[in-house]
Enzyme design. Structure first.
Site, PDB file in Angstrom:
ATOM      1  N   ARG A  34       0.840  -1.187   0.000  1.00  0.00           N
ATOM      2  CA  ARG A  34       0.000   0.000   0.000  1.00  0.00           C
ATOM      3  C   ARG A  34       0.879   1.242   0.000  1.00  0.00           C
ATOM      4  O   ARG A  34       1.911   1.292   0.671  1.00  0.00           O
ATOM      5  CB  ARG A  34      -0.934   0.012   1.215  1.00  0.00           C
ATOM      6  CG  ARG A  34      -2.040  -1.038   1.152  1.00  0.00           C
ATOM      7  CD  ARG A  34      -3.023  -0.748   0.030  1.00  0.00           C
ATOM      8  NE  ARG A  34      -4.102  -1.750  -0.070  1.00  0.00           N
ATOM      9  CZ  ARG A  34      -4.075  -2.803  -0.855  1.00  0.00           C
ATOM     10  NH1 ARG A  34      -3.008  -3.028  -1.616  1.00  0.00           N
ATOM     11  NH2 ARG A  34      -5.097  -3.642  -0.898  1.00  0.00           N
ATOM     12  N   GLU A  47      -3.146   7.972  -5.604  1.00  0.00           N
ATOM     13  CA  GLU A  47      -3.253   7.257  -6.868  1.00  0.00           C
ATOM     14  C   GLU A  47      -4.482   7.755  -7.611  1.00  0.00           C
ATOM     15  O   GLU A  47      -5.560   7.791  -7.010  1.00  0.00           O
ATOM     16  CB  GLU A  47      -3.364   5.743  -6.628  1.00  0.00           C
ATOM     17  CG  GLU A  47      -2.101   5.143  -6.045  1.00  0.00           C
ATOM     18  CD  GLU A  47      -2.200   3.640  -5.816  1.00  0.00           C
ATOM     19  OE1 GLU A  47      -3.278   3.056  -6.125  1.00  0.00           O
ATOM     20  OE2 GLU A  47      -1.234   3.044  -5.321  1.00  0.00           O
ATOM     21  N   HIS A  85      -0.005   0.786 -10.078  1.00  0.00           N
ATOM     22  CA  HIS A  85      -0.813  -0.163  -9.304  1.00  0.00           C
ATOM     23  C   HIS A  85      -1.483  -1.185 -10.222  1.00  0.00           C
ATOM     24  O   HIS A  85      -2.692  -1.403 -10.150  1.00  0.00           O
ATOM     25  CB  HIS A  85      -1.852   0.568  -8.451  1.00  0.00           C
ATOM     26  CG  HIS A  85      -2.271  -0.230  -7.241  1.00  0.00           C
ATOM     27  ND1 HIS A  85      -2.822   0.346  -6.126  1.00  0.00           N
ATOM     28  CD2 HIS A  85      -2.228  -1.563  -6.974  1.00  0.00           C
ATOM     29  CE1 HIS A  85      -3.092  -0.577  -5.226  1.00  0.00           C
ATOM     30  NE2 HIS A  85      -2.738  -1.755  -5.723  1.00  0.00           N
TER      31      HIS A  85
END
Length: 312
Positions: free
Chosen positions: A226, A255, A274
């Site tokens: 994370r 993000e 990601h």
């Protein structure tokens, strides 16, 4: 039983899923196309339906997420009364570990620089490289993803130490397991520090200036867990000073990472958006279909669910 399915399963994966409840009615729909009526009629939803849409659920007994993370569903009242929530832990180990392993090797072999040279049509020798063989690798988080990563690195000849809250048994791929209390004594000896930790109060901001200054000079840092683990300004400083040899990130804060964020321009950094844990590798959906089928089977039989999340 009405089962609403969001992930883009192929025919073989649908067969696996439907074997969990042969008498059920399965409805497959892309997230933007799902109607309130479909949500209202569903006994089981497979996939990450936006939390606010669960307000329409009237018969829901199980929300089977397609993600290992479940933070967005933990606000009180998000999951309807009487419904269970289950994560997809176990679906992403191969995909995320291979992605992060490739990023780390790319740094160790100067491949990002050679790609830049190729684009510049420059025939350049970038000098010495590093190897995973014989390296000391510290893996923070020893769940499914961490264990897959440990197997990859140990097969390459690395010595892998895992860090988690409790020691317990030593999984395959690890030479030893240590606790989080020992972390700052382990960092100075690691050639690579690789993180697969979830977001939690005790992990947010853990990778800060103290963390990076405790790392071995010339170590590599990688994060596939994370983004809020990392104080990004402190990571940039560690890279700019040369204390870290490089960093590989598949997660950031926020993000998407803004175009003007200074993290993009930090030296010797690789950033991917990601994507390691999405559906790009076919095994993710294979695993997800199996997990969902087993939980539907368990729901019908009244037995404990896999990866059930304790709700607030």
């Amino acid at each position: 039983m009405n089962i609403l399915v969001i992930p883009p399963f192929n025919t073989a994966q649908k067969t696996v899923l439907e074997a969990g409840a042969p008498a059920a009615t399965f409805t497959y729909a892309a997230k933007p196309d799902i109607t309130d009526e479909q949500v209202a009629e569903a006994d089981v939803i497979v996939g990450n339906l936006p939390p606010k849409r669960l307000a329409h659920a009237r018969h829901l007994r199980l929300l089977q997420l397609n993600s290992a993370g479940y933070d967005a569903y933990m606000a009180p009242g998000t999951i309807p009364d009487g419904a269970a929530l289950a994560s997809a832990v176990g679906a992403y180990g191969q995909a995320v570990s291979e992605h992060m392993y490739a990023m780390l090797l790319m740094l160790m072999k100067n491949l990002a620089g050679y790609r830049d040279d190729q684009r510049a049509h420059a025939w350049t020798d970038r000098g010495s490289v590093r190897t995973m063989a014989g390296s000391q690798v510290l893996v923070l988080g020893t769940g499914d993803i961490g264990q897959h990563f440990a197997k990859l690195t140990s097969a390459h000849g690395a010595h892998v130490t895992g860090v988690r809250r409790h020691v317990g048994t030593v999984p395959e791929g690890f030479e030893r397991i240590c606790t989080m209390d020992e972390l700052f004594g382990l960092l100075p000896h690691a050639d690579a520090v690789v993180c697969f930790l979830p977001s939690a109060p005790e992990t947010r901001g853990l990778a800060n200036s103290r963390f990076f200054s405790s790392c071995k000079h010339g170590a590599y840092f990688a994060n596939g867990g994370r983004g809020d683990l990392v104080v990004q300004a402190d990571l940039i400083a560690a890279l700019e000073s040369g204390h870290l040899a490089g960093a590989a990130l598949d997660v950031t804060t926020p993000e998407p990472l803004p175009q003007d964020d200074p993290l993009w321009n930090a030296p010797n950094i690789l950033i991917t958006p990601h994507v390691s844990g999405q559906f790009h590798l076919y095994t993710v959906l294979d695993n997800l279909a199996s997990i969902a089928a087993e939980n539907i089977r368990r729901l019908s039989g009244g037995t404990p669910l896999l990866n059930e999340v304790t709700l607030p």
